[in-house]
Design a protein around this motif. Structure first.
Motif, PDB file in Angstrom:
ATOM      1  N   ALA A  21       0.836  -1.200   0.000  1.00 12.92           N
ATOM      2  CA  ALA A  21       0.000   0.000   0.000  1.00 12.92           C
ATOM      3  C   ALA A  21       0.873   1.252   0.000  1.00 12.92           C
ATOM      4  CB  ALA A  21      -0.928  -0.001   1.209  1.00 12.92           C
ATOM      5  N   ARG A  22       0.371   2.295  -0.662  1.00 11.55           N
ATOM      6  CA  ARG A  22       1.039   3.600  -0.714  1.00 11.55           C
ATOM      7  C   ARG A  22       0.101   4.634  -0.112  1.00 11.55           C
ATOM      8  NH1 ARG A  22       4.862   4.603  -4.689  1.00 11.55           N
ATOM      9  NH2 ARG A  22       3.702   6.408  -5.428  1.00 11.55           N
ATOM     10  N   LEU A  23       0.629   5.446   0.793  1.00  9.50           N
ATOM     11  CA  LEU A  23      -0.185   6.390   1.563  1.00  9.50           C
ATOM     12  C   LEU A  23       0.342   7.805   1.353  1.00  9.50           C
ATOM     13  CD1 LEU A  23      -2.352   6.922   3.814  1.00  9.50           C
ATOM     14  CD2 LEU A  23      -0.542   6.445   5.477  1.00  9.50           C
ATOM     15  N   ALA A  24      -0.578   8.762   1.209  1.00 12.71           N
ATOM     16  CA  ALA A  24      -0.190  10.164   1.040  1.00 12.71           C
ATOM     17  C   ALA A  24      -1.081  11.045   1.901  1.00 12.71           C
ATOM     18  CB  ALA A  24      -0.303  10.584  -0.422  1.00 12.71           C
ATOM     19  N   ALA A  25      -0.503  12.141   2.396  1.00 11.52           N
ATOM     20  CA  ALA A  25      -1.253  13.098   3.210  1.00 11.52           C
ATOM     21  C   ALA A  25      -0.866  14.512   2.813  1.00 11.52           C
ATOM     22  CB  ALA A  25      -0.973  12.883   4.695  1.00 11.52           C
ATOM     23  N   ASP A  26      -1.873  15.372   2.700  1.00 10.28           N
ATOM     24  CA  ASP A  26      -1.676  16.780   2.337  1.00 10.28           C
ATOM     25  C   ASP A  26      -2.337  17.649   3.396  1.00 10.28           C
ATOM     26  OD1 ASP A  26      -1.326  19.229   1.031  1.00 10.28           O
ATOM     27  OD2 ASP A  26      -3.177  18.992  -0.111  1.00 10.28           O
ATOM     28  N   ILE A  27      -1.529  18.461   4.087  1.00 12.68           N
ATOM     29  CA  ILE A  27      -2.076  19.366   5.092  1.00 12.68           C
ATOM     30  C   ILE A  27      -2.444  20.680   4.434  1.00 12.68           C
ATOM     31  CG2 ILE A  27      -1.608  20.682   7.183  1.00 12.68           C
ATOM     32  CD1 ILE A  27       0.248  18.561   8.096  1.00 12.68           C
ATOM     33  N   GLY A  28      -3.700  21.054   4.516  1.00 13.08           N
ATOM     34  CA  GLY A  28      -4.156  22.352   4.039  1.00 13.08           C
ATOM     35  C   GLY A  28      -4.504  23.250   5.203  1.00 13.08           C
ATOM     36  N   GLY A  29      -4.923  24.464   4.893  1.00 12.40           N
ATOM     37  CA  GLY A  29      -5.257  25.412   5.941  1.00 12.40           C
ATOM     38  C   GLY A  29      -6.501  25.037   6.723  1.00 12.40           C
ATOM     39  N   THR A  30      -7.402  24.270   6.098  1.00 10.89           N
ATOM     40  CA  THR A  30      -8.648  23.874   6.762  1.00 10.89           C
ATOM     41  C   THR A  30      -8.729  22.367   6.948  1.00 10.89           C
ATOM     42  OG1 THR A  30      -9.766  25.765   5.741  1.00 10.89           O
ATOM     43  CG2 THR A  30     -11.155  24.044   6.677  1.00 10.89           C
ATOM     44  N   PHE A  31      -8.445  21.605   5.894  1.00  5.48           N
ATOM     45  CA  PHE A  31      -8.551  20.152   5.962  1.00  5.48           C
ATOM     46  C   PHE A  31      -7.205  19.495   5.681  1.00  5.48           C
ATOM     47  CE2 PHE A  31     -13.019  21.195   5.142  1.00  5.48           C
ATOM     48  CZ  PHE A  31     -13.660  20.373   6.053  1.00  5.48           C
ATOM     49  N   THR A  32      -7.024  18.328   6.258  1.00  6.86           N
ATOM     50  CA  THR A  32      -5.908  17.451   5.942  1.00  6.86           C
ATOM     51  C   THR A  32      -6.474  16.280   5.150  1.00  6.86           C
ATOM     52  OG1 THR A  32      -4.582  18.074   7.855  1.00  6.86           O
ATOM     53  CG2 THR A  32      -4.151  15.915   6.893  1.00  6.86           C
ATOM     54  N   ASP A  33      -5.951  16.085   3.938  1.00  7.40           N
ATOM     55  CA  ASP A  33      -6.471  15.069   3.023  1.00  7.40           C
ATOM     56  C   ASP A  33      -5.544  13.863   2.987  1.00  7.40           C
ATOM     57  OD1 ASP A  33      -8.387  16.966   2.431  1.00  7.40           O
ATOM     58  OD2 ASP A  33      -7.407  17.630   0.599  1.00  7.40           O
ATOM     59  N   LEU A  34      -6.142  12.682   2.900  1.00  7.28           N
ATOM     60  CA  LEU A  34      -5.356  11.450   2.825  1.00  7.28           C
ATOM     61  C   LEU A  34      -5.863  10.563   1.701  1.00  7.28           C
ATOM     62  CD1 LEU A  34      -5.776  12.037   6.221  1.00  7.28           C
ATOM     63  CD2 LEU A  34      -3.807  10.499   6.085  1.00  7.28           C
ATOM     64  N   ALA A  35      -4.929   9.882   1.064  1.00  8.10           N
ATOM     65  CA  ALA A  35      -5.256   8.926   0.004  1.00  8.10           C
ATOM     66  C   ALA A  35      -4.402   7.682   0.207  1.00  8.10           C
ATOM     67  CB  ALA A  35      -4.994   9.532  -1.373  1.00  8.10           C
ATOM     68  N   LEU A  36      -5.033   6.541   0.119  1.00  8.37           N
ATOM     69  CA  LEU A  36      -4.364   5.250   0.299  1.00  8.37           C
ATOM     70  C   LEU A  36      -4.671   4.377  -0.907  1.00  8.37           C
ATOM     71  CD1 LEU A  36      -2.846   3.221   2.205  1.00  8.37           C
ATOM     72  CD2 LEU A  36      -5.106   2.577   3.090  1.00  8.37           C
ATOM     73  N   GLU A  37      -3.653   3.826  -1.534  1.00  7.74           N
ATOM     74  CA  GLU A  37      -3.827   2.978  -2.712  1.00  7.74           C
ATOM     75  C   GLU A  37      -3.083   1.661  -2.526  1.00  7.74           C
ATOM     76  OE1 GLU A  37      -4.377   6.312  -6.273  1.00  7.74           O
ATOM     77  OE2 GLU A  37      -2.505   5.180  -6.124  1.00  7.74           O
ATOM     78  N   ARG A  38      -3.689   0.612  -3.125  1.00 11.59           N
ATOM     79  CA  ARG A  38      -3.048  -0.700  -3.108  1.00 11.59           C
ATOM     80  C   ARG A  38      -3.396  -1.426  -4.398  1.00 11.59           C
ATOM     81  NH1 ARG A  38      -4.608  -5.262   1.292  1.00 11.59           N
ATOM     82  NH2 ARG A  38      -6.530  -5.134   0.084  1.00 11.59           N
ATOM     83  N   PRO A  39      -2.423  -2.091  -5.035  1.00 12.38           N
ATOM     84  CA  PRO A  39      -2.728  -2.837  -6.267  1.00 12.38           C
ATOM     85  C   PRO A  39      -3.779  -3.910  -6.005  1.00 12.38           C
ATOM     86  CG  PRO A  39      -0.352  -2.631  -5.932  1.00 12.38           C
ATOM     87  CD  PRO A  39      -1.002  -2.161  -4.678  1.00 12.38           C
ATOM     88  N   ASP A  40      -4.723  -4.039  -6.952  1.00 14.87           N
ATOM     89  CA  ASP A  40      -5.721  -5.100  -6.815  1.00 14.87           C
ATOM     90  C   ASP A  40      -5.304  -6.313  -7.655  1.00 14.87           C
ATOM     91  OD1 ASP A  40      -6.399  -4.624  -9.485  1.00 14.87           O
ATOM     92  OD2 ASP A  40      -8.115  -3.371  -8.968  1.00 14.87           O
ATOM     93  N   GLU A  41      -6.078  -7.342  -7.580  1.00 15.39           N
ATOM     94  CA  GLU A  41      -5.717  -8.601  -8.249  1.00 15.39           C
ATOM     95  C   GLU A  41      -5.881  -8.536  -9.756  1.00 15.39           C
ATOM     96  OE1 GLU A  41     -10.119 -10.612  -7.387  1.00 15.39           O
ATOM     97  OE2 GLU A  41      -8.348 -11.255  -6.253  1.00 15.39           O
ATOM     98  N   HIS A  42      -6.496  -7.462 -10.262  1.00 19.72           N
ATOM     99  CA  HIS A  42      -6.706  -7.328 -11.703  1.00 19.72           C
ATOM    100  C   HIS A  42      -5.703  -6.373 -12.353  1.00 19.72           C
ATOM    101  CE1 HIS A  42     -10.414  -9.512 -11.012  1.00 19.72           C
ATOM    102  NE2 HIS A  42     -10.821  -8.571 -10.160  1.00 19.72           N
ATOM    103  N   GLY A  43      -4.723  -5.949 -11.607  1.00 16.70           N
ATOM    104  CA  GLY A  43      -3.731  -5.032 -12.151  1.00 16.70           C
ATOM    105  C   GLY A  43      -4.097  -3.569 -11.992  1.00 16.70           C
ATOM    106  N   GLY A  44      -5.229  -3.287 -11.357  1.00 16.27           N
ATOM    107  CA  GLY A  44      -5.635  -1.912 -11.118  1.00 16.27           C
ATOM    108  C   GLY A  44      -5.267  -1.474  -9.713  1.00 16.27           C
ATOM    109  N   LEU A  45      -5.975  -0.467  -9.224  1.00 19.91           N
ATOM    110  CA  LEU A  45      -5.707   0.069  -7.901  1.00 19.91           C
ATOM    111  C   LEU A  45      -6.995   0.178  -7.104  1.00 19.91           C
ATOM    112  CD1 LEU A  45      -3.254   3.023  -8.701  1.00 19.91           C
ATOM    113  CD2 LEU A  45      -2.661   0.920  -7.489  1.00 19.91           C
ATOM    114  N   ASP A  46      -6.941  -0.275  -5.862  1.00 17.64           N
ATOM    115  CA  ASP A  46      -7.990   0.051  -4.903  1.00 17.64           C
ATOM    116  C   ASP A  46      -7.583   1.326  -4.183  1.00 17.64           C
ATOM    117  OD1 ASP A  46      -9.617  -2.192  -5.390  1.00 17.64           O
ATOM    118  OD2 ASP A  46      -8.367  -3.442  -4.085  1.00 17.64           O
TER     119      ASP A  46
END
Length: 697
Positions: free
Chosen positions: A5-30
């Motif tokens: 899994a790959r995790l990213a976080a972006d701190i903004g002035g109001t919200f902190t955003d997070l995105a988490l991705e992991r390869p799925d069994e079909h070659g795509g991304l969850d």
């Protein structure tokens, strides 16, 4: 089991955003995302809270995360809000006032009461010592070490927390800066020290000193924050590598970021531009405008041939709206964009003539807009959108933050009552003003870049981008708008698309009439080694690509043009080819070259980076039936001021190939897409919302 899994976080002035991705069994991304309120007093806490949320959504543990990528606007905010360290500048005798004098230009020649940006270091903390190098780096006057020690005693008495050292011509020969730093570290262990020969080793004293001072100004804050974040991640069980997003679009290690935090000033917005460039590649759109509207600011960036515009200079804390030259100059690699104080938290008020103005002051995350119910009393853009019927109070931010219409109505009424309007009509004015502010920023950006919006589409993201996108598009004459999946946390997703990369810039003056090929080859080889060493700390053996650029101009001119060097070891034939390439590049900008004029090179740049994954253009989806609205809600259209029931659709059940006609709202967890009157929206094969303006609808 190997973590994937790959995790990213972006701190903004109001919200902190997070995105988490992991390869799925079909070659795509969850993918899983989260949006939490930023915690200004301890920004790392909001990141850690968001990580816990997004891992719980995915059913993953910290041990499943292979890499964590982070971006933040903390450095920018510290400079804008003047909340950095007590910083001093040690410079060459006779050059104490370089920061105040600048280049003696005025961003408005006819304003007799012009306000100029104040240096980050007041005059009493700008100290000088006897020393002098010539323009080739030869010592004319040795460094007075006793004067350095005397300056240290003065700075101790003043309670200085960080020191910038910038000597004349140190970009050619750093010997005096390094010796001064050795003395400081011996006399005052633990004091953060920034050297201009390391932070910005290029000619032009004002820009070099300003960048070095800014680095020193934010270094204690950023270094402390980054190390607290690292420790917090380890305590939470995340022992994976940590990378920071750079303003120029690459990733770097925590150690490099802590040493040169000024390179992080636009790290969050840079992630958004990379996100847009990736989406443009997927769609096969070579000309787009990236439109990122968050809680505090809005950012617009032109992207051509799937590559964001870049620059080597950047201004922060402009005192003149959209005025070049009215901010503090930073000489760093940066993705070029226009950023204005126009976000969901931007506060609305009346000026002396009772005209509505929005921003740049923001309600931030604490207390936030009045409708958050956290004590805010000033009306913000989010309050206005709520009063116009654009948000479902119970479903904002995925239902994690309930909105309260009554405090929003009271705040709007109290602040804008001299207009004699009902709060809802005042809210319409607020939204129209903020939309026009953003549209104007986009117009200025295009004009300054010598480009237009003909044939260009907008990629809208951030919490507010899909809400305001269609109206901004109408104002600048764009007829196509795309809202990708995960748009509410687009910058965080962009971090996951960024290469590990680093740029090294150095000055070496050369004229083609007496070009020192051996010196240039030696310099480029040394720069390449430095860039590669930095990147290899985080590339894990991945192949690297390298780009080399020379910044050149005709002798006597004031500005340079970038010319890419196609070979790594220059021969005599290559030097002649570079000279010819400059003439061609100059003619592209100014219609014709200048025959018989010699050309000079002021500086070189070498960038090493991991390769960007190839992206195939996605095919369109076949037609599918339109979804059934989950509800209808009254919405006031800002263009006409009319109230009508707009259908609301759930994006999660929108099928690829399905199409709806505006006006309507397509709701999702982190944002909502408004499809205005005269627009149609189709879900494409990638799951992106593709809006087109249709005449007569």
């Amino acid at each position: 089991m190997t973590p994937t899994a790959r995790l990213a976080a972006d701190i903004g002035g109001t919200f902190t955003d997070l995105a988490l991705e992991r390869p799925d069994e079909h070659g795509g991304l969850d993918r899983w995302t989260a949006k939490v309120l930023t915690t200004p007093a301890a920004p790392e806490q909001g990141v850690l809270d968001g990580i816990a949320q997004v891992l719980a959504k995915a059913g993953l543990t910290p041990a499943d995360v292979a890499i964590f990528i982070h971006g933040t606007t903390l450095a920018t905010n510290a400079v804008i809000e003047r909340k950095g360290a007590r910083t001093a500048l040690l410079t060459t005798e006779g050059f104490r006032d370089v920061l105040a004098l600048g280049n003696e230009s005025r961003y408005d020649q006819y304003d007799l009461n012009i306000t100029l940006p104040q240096p980050l270091v007041p005059r009493r903390w700008r100290l000088t010592v006897p020393e002098r190098l010539d323009n080739e780096g030869k010592v004319l006057l040795p460094l007075d070490e006793a004067a350095v020690r005397a300056a240290i005693a003065t700075l101790r008495a003043e309670g200085i927390e960080s020191l910038a050292i910038g000597f004349l011509h140190a970009f050619v020969n750093p010997v005096h800066e390094r010796r001064a730093a050795e003395i400081v570290r011996a006399e005052w262990p633990g004091l953060p020290v920034s050297l201009s020969s390391e932070v910005s080793p290029e000619m032009r004293e004002w820009e070099r000193f300003s960048t070095t001072v800014a680095n020193a100004y934010v270094q204690p804050l950023m270094s402390g924050y980054l190390h607290r974040l690292r420790d917090g991640l380890r305590d939470a069980g995340l022992h994976c590598p940590l990378f920071l997003m750079l303003s120029g679009g690459g990733l770097t290690t925590l150690e490099t970021a802590a040493r040169f935090p000024i390179r992080l000033v636009e790290s969050g917005p840079a992630g958004g531009a990379i996100f847009s460039a990736h989406v443009a590649r997927q769609k096969g759109w070579s000309k787009v405008l990236s439109f990122d509207m968050g809680g505090t600011t809005a950012k617009v960036c032109l992207i051509d041939d799937y590559t964001p515009q870049t620059a080597r200079t950047f201004e922060v804390a402009r005192v003149g709206r959209f005025r070049k030259g009215s901010g503090l100059p930073l000489r760093i690699p940066v993705i070029e964009m226009v950023e204005i104080g126009a976000g969901g938290g931007s506060i609305a008020s009346l000026d002396a003539l009772n005209r509505i103005q929005v921003g740049p002051e923001s309600a931030g995350a604490d207390p936030g807009p009045a409708c958050y119910g956290r004590g805010g009393t000033k009306p913000a853009v989010t309050d206005a959108n709520l009063l116009l019927g654009r948000y479902d109070p119970a479903a904002f931010a995925g239902g994690t933050l309930r909105l309260h219409p009554e405090p929003a109505r009271d705040a709007m009424d109290n602040a804008l009552s001299p207009l004699g309007l009902e709060p809802e009509m005042a809210a319409l004015g607020v939204v129209e003003v903020v939309d026009e502010n953003m549209a104007n920023a986009a117009r200025v950006h295009a004009i300054e870049s010598g480009k237009s919006y003909d044939g260009r589409a907008i990629i809208a993201f951030g919490g507010g981008g899909p809400v305001h996108g269609y109206r901004v598009a109408e104002k600048i004459g764009v007829t196509r708008l795309l809202v990708p999946s995960g748009a509410g946390v687009g910058s965080a997703i962009g971090f996951l698309r960024a290469p590990v990369g680093y740029e090294v810039v150095r000055s070496l003056y050369q004229r083609f009439s007496k070009f020192d090929r051996a010196a240039v080859n030696a310099l480029l080889a040394d720069m390449s080694a430095e860039a590669r060493r930095t990147v290899e700390l985080g590339s894990f053996g991945a192949p690297l690509v390298e780009r080399r650029i020379a910044y050149m101009r005709y002798v006597g001119q004031g500005h340079e043009i970038a010319v890419e060097l196609q070979v790594h070891v220059l021969s005599d034939e290559d030097v002649a080819a570079i000279r010819a390439a400059y003439d061609t590049a100059y003619a592209t900008f100014y219609d014709r070259p200048v025959p018989g004029s010699d050309v000079e090179i002021l500086s070189f740049a070498v960038t090493a980076a991991t390769e960007v994954d190839a992206v195939e253009h996605a095919a369109d989806a076949t037609d599918a039936p339109a979804p059934t609205p989950i509800r209808h809600q009254p919405v006031r259209d800002t263009a006409r001021g009319e109230v009508a029931d707009w259908p609301v659709y759930d994006r999660s059940v929108f099928a690829s190939g399905a199409e709806v006609t505006g006006p309507c709202i397509i709701a999702e967890t982190e944002t909502s897409t408004l499809v205005g009157p005269g627009w149609r929206c189709r879900m494409d094969g990638l799951g992106y919302l593709d809006l087109k303006h249709v005449t007569g609808v």
